[in-house]
Write a protein that holds these residues in place. Sequence first.
Motif, PDB file in Angstrom:
ATOM      1  N   ARG A 185      -5.051   3.648   8.666  1.00 40.16           N
ATOM      2  CA  ARG A 185      -6.207   2.799   8.311  1.00 40.16           C
ATOM      3  C   ARG A 185      -5.788   1.589   7.493  1.00 40.16           C
ATOM      4  O   ARG A 185      -6.448   0.552   7.531  1.00 40.16           O
ATOM      5  N   ALA A 186      -4.668   1.719   6.766  1.00 42.41           N
ATOM      6  CA  ALA A 186      -4.230   0.597   5.921  1.00 42.41           C
ATOM      7  C   ALA A 186      -3.689  -0.559   6.758  1.00 42.41           C
ATOM      8  O   ALA A 186      -3.528  -1.675   6.269  1.00 42.41           O
ATOM      9  N   PHE A 187      -3.400  -0.267   8.024  1.00 41.82           N
ATOM     10  CA  PHE A 187      -2.813  -1.302   8.870  1.00 41.82           C
ATOM     11  C   PHE A 187      -3.903  -2.215   9.409  1.00 41.82           C
ATOM     12  O   PHE A 187      -4.746  -1.805  10.202  1.00 41.82           O
ATOM     13  N   SER A 188      -3.913  -3.454   8.940  1.00 43.27           N
ATOM     14  CA  SER A 188      -4.839  -4.414   9.540  1.00 43.27           C
ATOM     15  C   SER A 188      -4.254  -5.803   9.380  1.00 43.27           C
ATOM     16  O   SER A 188      -3.555  -6.087   8.408  1.00 43.27           O
ATOM     17  N   GLY A 189      -4.510  -6.620  10.356  1.00 48.62           N
ATOM     18  CA  GLY A 189      -4.006  -7.993  10.317  1.00 48.62           C
ATOM     19  C   GLY A 189      -2.490  -8.019  10.377  1.00 48.62           C
ATOM     20  O   GLY A 189      -1.858  -7.261  11.106  1.00 48.62           O
ATOM     21  N   ASP A 190      -1.909  -8.875   9.530  1.00 47.78           N
ATOM     22  CA  ASP A 190      -0.481  -9.106   9.539  1.00 47.78           C
ATOM     23  C   ASP A 190       0.176  -8.063   8.631  1.00 47.78           C
ATOM     24  O   ASP A 190       0.385  -8.285   7.451  1.00 47.78           O
ATOM     25  N   ALA A 191       0.495  -6.893   9.210  1.00 52.61           N
ATOM     26  CA  ALA A 191       0.980  -5.773   8.399  1.00 52.61           C
ATOM     27  C   ALA A 191       2.239  -5.179   9.012  1.00 52.61           C
ATOM     28  O   ALA A 191       2.555  -5.426  10.173  1.00 52.61           O
ATOM     29  N   ALA A 192       2.957  -4.425   8.205  1.00 54.81           N
ATOM     30  CA  ALA A 192       4.128  -3.690   8.697  1.00 54.81           C
ATOM     31  C   ALA A 192       4.265  -2.414   7.890  1.00 54.81           C
ATOM     32  O   ALA A 192       3.817  -2.346   6.742  1.00 54.81           O
ATOM     33  N   PHE A 193       4.887  -1.414   8.514  1.00 59.63           N
ATOM     34  CA  PHE A 193       5.180  -0.160   7.804  1.00 59.63           C
ATOM     35  C   PHE A 193       6.567  -0.244   7.182  1.00 59.63           C
ATOM     36  O   PHE A 193       7.496  -0.795   7.772  1.00 59.63           O
ATOM     37  N   LYS A 236      13.643 -10.713   2.743  1.00 54.67           N
ATOM     38  CA  LYS A 236      14.309 -11.536   1.719  1.00 54.67           C
ATOM     39  C   LYS A 236      14.886 -12.802   2.317  1.00 54.67           C
ATOM     40  O   LYS A 236      14.896 -13.854   1.689  1.00 54.67           O
ATOM     41  N   SER A 237      15.387 -12.692   3.545  1.00 55.89           N
ATOM     42  CA  SER A 237      16.015 -13.870   4.149  1.00 55.89           C
ATOM     43  C   SER A 237      15.011 -14.741   4.897  1.00 55.89           C
ATOM     44  O   SER A 237      15.393 -15.715   5.537  1.00 55.89           O
ATOM     45  N   GLY A 238      13.715 -14.375   4.805  1.00 58.82           N
ATOM     46  CA  GLY A 238      12.685 -15.217   5.407  1.00 58.82           C
ATOM     47  C   GLY A 238      12.522 -15.033   6.898  1.00 58.82           C
ATOM     48  O   GLY A 238      11.790 -15.775   7.546  1.00 58.82           O
ATOM     49  N   LEU A 239      13.197 -14.024   7.467  1.00 57.71           N
ATOM     50  CA  LEU A 239      13.056 -13.771   8.903  1.00 57.71           C
ATOM     51  C   LEU A 239      11.745 -13.068   9.212  1.00 57.71           C
ATOM     52  O   LEU A 239      11.292 -13.049  10.348  1.00 57.71           O
ATOM     53  N   ARG A 240      11.168 -12.472   8.181  1.00 57.40           N
ATOM     54  CA  ARG A 240       9.970 -11.680   8.384  1.00 57.40           C
ATOM     55  C   ARG A 240       9.053 -11.890   7.187  1.00 57.40           C
ATOM     56  O   ARG A 240       9.534 -11.975   6.059  1.00 57.40           O
ATOM     57  N   ALA A 241       7.761 -12.026   7.426  1.00 57.14           N
ATOM     58  CA  ALA A 241       6.797 -12.122   6.330  1.00 57.14           C
ATOM     59  C   ALA A 241       5.537 -11.383   6.763  1.00 57.14           C
ATOM     60  O   ALA A 241       5.137 -11.460   7.923  1.00 57.14           O
ATOM     61  N   VAL A 242       4.940 -10.620   5.855  1.00 54.21           N
ATOM     62  CA  VAL A 242       3.701  -9.907   6.172  1.00 54.21           C
ATOM     63  C   VAL A 242       2.725 -10.078   5.011  1.00 54.21           C
ATOM     64  O   VAL A 242       3.118 -10.422   3.897  1.00 54.21           O
ATOM     65  N   GLU A 243       1.449  -9.814   5.277  1.00 52.51           N
ATOM     66  CA  GLU A 243       0.455  -9.831   4.204  1.00 52.51           C
ATOM     67  C   GLU A 243       0.342  -8.473   3.552  1.00 52.51           C
ATOM     68  O   GLU A 243       0.096  -8.359   2.368  1.00 52.51           O
ATOM     69  N   THR A 244       0.528  -7.422   4.379  1.00 57.60           N
ATOM     70  CA  THR A 244       0.402  -6.061   3.871  1.00 57.60           C
ATOM     71  C   THR A 244       1.615  -5.245   4.301  1.00 57.60           C
ATOM     72  O   THR A 244       1.976  -5.241   5.480  1.00 57.60           O
ATOM     73  N   LEU A 245       2.219  -4.594   3.324  1.00 50.74           N
ATOM     74  CA  LEU A 245       3.339  -3.702   3.618  1.00 50.74           C
ATOM     75  C   LEU A 245       2.876  -2.295   3.263  1.00 50.74           C
ATOM     76  O   LEU A 245       2.354  -2.070   2.165  1.00 50.74           O
ATOM     77  N   ILE A 246       3.046  -1.368   4.195  1.00 46.97           N
ATOM     78  CA  ILE A 246       2.538  -0.008   3.992  1.00 46.97           C
ATOM     79  C   ILE A 246       3.723   0.943   3.849  1.00 46.97           C
ATOM     80  O   ILE A 246       4.410   1.245   4.819  1.00 46.97           O
ATOM     81  N   ASP A 247       3.937   1.380   2.620  1.00 48.28           N
ATOM     82  CA  ASP A 247       5.061   2.254   2.268  1.00 48.28           C
ATOM     83  C   ASP A 247       4.739   3.690   2.717  1.00 48.28           C
ATOM     84  O   ASP A 247       3.752   4.276   2.256  1.00 48.28           O
ATOM     85  N   LEU A 248       5.560   4.241   3.589  1.00 47.41           N
ATOM     86  CA  LEU A 248       5.290   5.578   4.136  1.00 47.41           C
ATOM     87  C   LEU A 248       5.921   6.703   3.317  1.00 47.41           C
ATOM     88  O   LEU A 248       5.825   7.866   3.691  1.00 47.41           O
ATOM     89  N   GLU A 269       0.855  -1.186   0.000  1.00 47.15           N
ATOM     90  CA  GLU A 269       0.000   0.000   0.000  1.00 47.15           C
ATOM     91  C   GLU A 269       0.888   1.232   0.000  1.00 47.15           C
ATOM     92  O   GLU A 269       1.930   1.227   0.653  1.00 47.15           O
ATOM     93  N   ARG A 270       0.476   2.269  -0.735  1.00 47.15           N
ATOM     94  CA  ARG A 270       1.262   3.511  -0.741  1.00 47.15           C
ATOM     95  C   ARG A 270       0.381   4.708  -0.378  1.00 47.15           C
ATOM     96  O   ARG A 270       0.064   5.553  -1.220  1.00 47.15           O
ATOM     97  N   PRO A 271      -0.039   4.791   0.890  1.00 49.08           N
ATOM     98  CA  PRO A 271      -0.946   5.860   1.317  1.00 49.08           C
ATOM     99  C   PRO A 271      -0.281   7.226   1.207  1.00 49.08           C
ATOM    100  O   PRO A 271       0.942   7.335   1.235  1.00 49.08           O
ATOM    101  N   GLU A 272      -1.152   8.273   1.080  1.00 48.59           N
ATOM    102  CA  GLU A 272      -0.624   9.625   0.921  1.00 48.59           C
ATOM    103  C   GLU A 272      -0.943  10.514   2.104  1.00 48.59           C
ATOM    104  O   GLU A 272      -0.803  11.739   2.033  1.00 48.59           O
TER     105      GLU A 272
END
Lengths: 161, 260
Positions: free
Chosen positions: B17-25, B37-49, B7-10
């Motif tokens: 509001r874009a943050f829900s469930g398994d998400a990260a900024f 990339k190394s599999g240490l972290r996985a999310v369903e939604t990534l929110i680009d600030l 997601e690329r909110p403005e």
Amino acid sequence: MGISVNGSVREVTSPDHRLLVDWLRDDLGLTGTHVGCTTSQCGACNVMVDGEVVKACTVLVASCEGSEVTTIEGLGTPEALHPMQAAFKSAHGLQCGFCTPGMVMAGIAIANAHGPDVSEATVRHELEGNLCRCTGYQNIVAAIRAGARAMAEAGLLKEPA
Amino acid sequence: MTPFTLERPESLGAARRAFSGDAAFLAGGHTLIPAMKSGLRAVETLIDLSRVPGLESIRREGDRLIVGAMARHAEVAASPVVAAAIPGLARLAAGIGDPQVRRRGTIGGSLANNDPAADYPAAVLALDAVLATTEGTHAADDFFQGMFATALGDGEILTEVQFRVPEAFAYAKFRHPASRYALAGVAVARFPEGVRVAVTGVAYSVFRWADAEAALSAAPPAPVPPLVRDDINSDIHASAEYRAHLAGVMLARAVREMMP
């Protein structure tokens, strides 16, 4: 919206987790940008995004929508090399050549940031994010200093902000 | 990398509001993307600030230096406002990673990630900073809560760091030559009421070195006793004994740099 790559707009149709470097190489066939370490250490994947040299292995292509990207293919042609490329050729700033696209990109960033009279020490410090496994740094540093002078002579240096 | 939706909110509100469930900024991405990339972290939604306006300003307000969460390391390193208020902070930023990393990495990303060997957490803790977020504020003393753990709640966005401008500040680190993270990094800040010392790279989270603070705050300053803790890291790069020794050496270097 797309991404302007070396002057022509390309649509991004790959999934959101696609890395910029993979998109350039595998989707657009621009294989001049290399994949070395894939861990943000080596700088072989350096490209310019909106005029700033960054590591394309650590940037999402989806984050670049609306940006301008320049790769090594966009700098010059075999007949008319960019002054930094020409300096790498004449100073023998490469051995196997794998790190060279990233080194040339880093060299242009150094020239833009520090001008035509950049010192050897500054070049070495600014090259911290670029690895040459042939360890040919001596000539790489000489090439970047010569390239910075040549860029200034050609009127290609960015004005200081 | 495990697939996700970007997601690329403005606006901050849209990001929240874009943050829900398994998400990260996503800020500069120079820790999060390698971790994914190394599999240490996985999310369903990534929110680009990066499209949220107003998060990169750097300014002086009274006895505070305010640095926006999306200010990049290169911007902090080059900022005349930072150089005038806390020059040691500009030098710290100039020593993070390498030039390409500094053009992307942000102060907010570094702090929200709280890598146990990152540089900024030591400065934030030593400089008694206040961390402003979409939900309120956190004192630096309460913000860092262990390895990669902070006081930030789900969906809470760090917006700015309010550093207290000290009488003097310095940071010295012994860096790992490949990763450029601190094997030991020590930040020292002198305020009218005393000296604050924060250490990174040595234990599982940044911490204040109470014995060093007491010794350096005394009049005249007393010798600093060796660092003793039961949670000092020991790994292939440095034993716990060596790290404790390095902390003492880095403290001495920082104190020397602060002298007029």
